[in-house]
Design a protein around this motif. Structure first.
Motif, mmCIF file in Angstrom:
data_model
loop_
_atom_site.group_PDB
_atom_site.id
_atom_site.type_symbol
_atom_site.label_atom_id
_atom_site.label_comp_id
_atom_site.label_asym_id
_atom_site.label_seq_id
_atom_site.Cartn_x
_atom_site.Cartn_y
_atom_site.Cartn_z
ATOM 1 N N MET A 1 0.831 -1.177 0.000
ATOM 2 C CA MET A 1 0.000 0.000 0.000
ATOM 3 C C MET A 1 0.879 1.245 0.000
ATOM 4 O O MET A 1 1.861 1.312 0.723
ATOM 5 N N ILE A 2 0.508 2.216 -0.810
ATOM 6 C CA ILE A 2 1.220 3.503 -0.874
ATOM 7 C C ILE A 2 0.363 4.555 -0.192
ATOM 8 O O ILE A 2 -0.847 4.624 -0.411
ATOM 9 N N ARG A 3 1.017 5.359 0.631
ATOM 10 C CA ARG A 3 0.345 6.483 1.272
ATOM 11 C C ARG A 3 1.347 7.616 1.454
ATOM 12 O O ARG A 3 2.562 7.417 1.303
ATOM 13 N N LEU A 4 0.845 8.787 1.787
ATOM 14 C CA LEU A 4 1.726 9.898 2.122
ATOM 15 C C LEU A 4 2.497 9.557 3.393
ATOM 16 O O LEU A 4 1.968 8.900 4.303
ATOM 17 N N ALA A 5 3.734 9.992 3.448
ATOM 18 C CA ALA A 5 4.549 9.770 4.637
ATOM 19 C C ALA A 5 4.006 10.588 5.800
ATOM 20 O O ALA A 5 3.470 11.690 5.612
ATOM 21 N N ARG A 6 4.161 10.028 6.982
ATOM 22 C CA ARG A 6 3.767 10.693 8.223
ATOM 23 C C ARG A 6 5.025 11.051 9.005
ATOM 24 O O ARG A 6 6.093 10.464 8.796
ATOM 25 N N GLU A 7 4.884 11.958 9.929
ATOM 26 C CA GLU A 7 6.009 12.370 10.778
ATOM 27 C C GLU A 7 6.693 11.156 11.411
ATOM 28 O O GLU A 7 7.920 11.055 11.413
ATOM 29 N N ALA A 8 5.921 10.217 11.911
ATOM 30 C CA ALA A 8 6.491 9.049 12.591
ATOM 31 C C ALA A 8 7.275 8.149 11.641
ATOM 32 O O ALA A 8 8.103 7.346 12.087
ATOM 33 N N ASP A 9 7.035 8.267 10.332
ATOM 34 C CA ASP A 9 7.749 7.451 9.350
ATOM 35 C C ASP A 9 9.174 7.945 9.095
ATOM 36 O O ASP A 9 10.014 7.174 8.614
#
Length: 166
Positions: A1-9
């Motif tokens: 799955m592709i998603r926008l990166a989050r701060e925690a990533d």
């Protein structure tokens, strides 16, 4: 799955980059293999701008792509896949995701710079629909990127700019 990166990533993306660099050592490209990944602060700039995507497995990033807009085109600043997740079309999925993002914004093409003789670089991007650019096709922004790469020592191995029209 592709998603926008989050701060925690963001710290995980640095780990992905380190792992993705390791195979370069087998080619004698130690400068690349040991290159320090982008800092969390740099990655945060891409993430906050909405130009950092991750491919996740059980919501943990195993690959990422960060992009800029250079001379009116979506430019792949970095795409990295953990080697233990290679061969699954994860990188091409991230590139296709960027192509959709660029298309939605009316951008005409994707660009990138790469090593021409590394199998998972130039030859791979050719299979993803990119073509090599001749020197007279380079835009000012691409020339600047290549100049910075040369200063960083990356021209110790053949490099080139590539473009994929949308």
């Amino acid at each position: 799955m592709i998603r926008l990166a989050r701060e925690a990533d963001l710290p995980v993306l640095r780990e992905v980059e380190r792992a993705a660099g390791e195979p370069f050592a087998e080619l004698g490209m130690d400068l690349v293999a040991t290159d320090e990944p982008p800092s969390v602060a740099v990655l945060r700039e891409f993430q906050e701008a909405g130009r950092a995507w991750v491919h996740v497995v059980e919501d943990v990033p195993v690959a990422y792509l960060i992009a800029e807009v250079v001379d009116g085109c979506a430019h792949v600043e970095q795409v990295s896949v953990r080697p233990d997740h290679g061969g699954r079309r994860i990188g091409s999925g991230l590139i296709d995701n960027l192509a959709a993002w660029a298309h939605d914004r009316g951008l005409p093409a994707l660009t990138l710079t790469t090593f021409t003789d590394v199998p998972w670089n130039g030859p791979y991007y050719l299979r993803c629909g990119f073509r090599y650019l001749a020197d007279d096709e380079l835009t000012p922004g691409l020339r600047d990127i290549r100049a910075a790469e040369a200063v960083a020592g990356l021209d110790a191995w053949p490099r080139a700019c590539m473009r994929r029209d949308l």
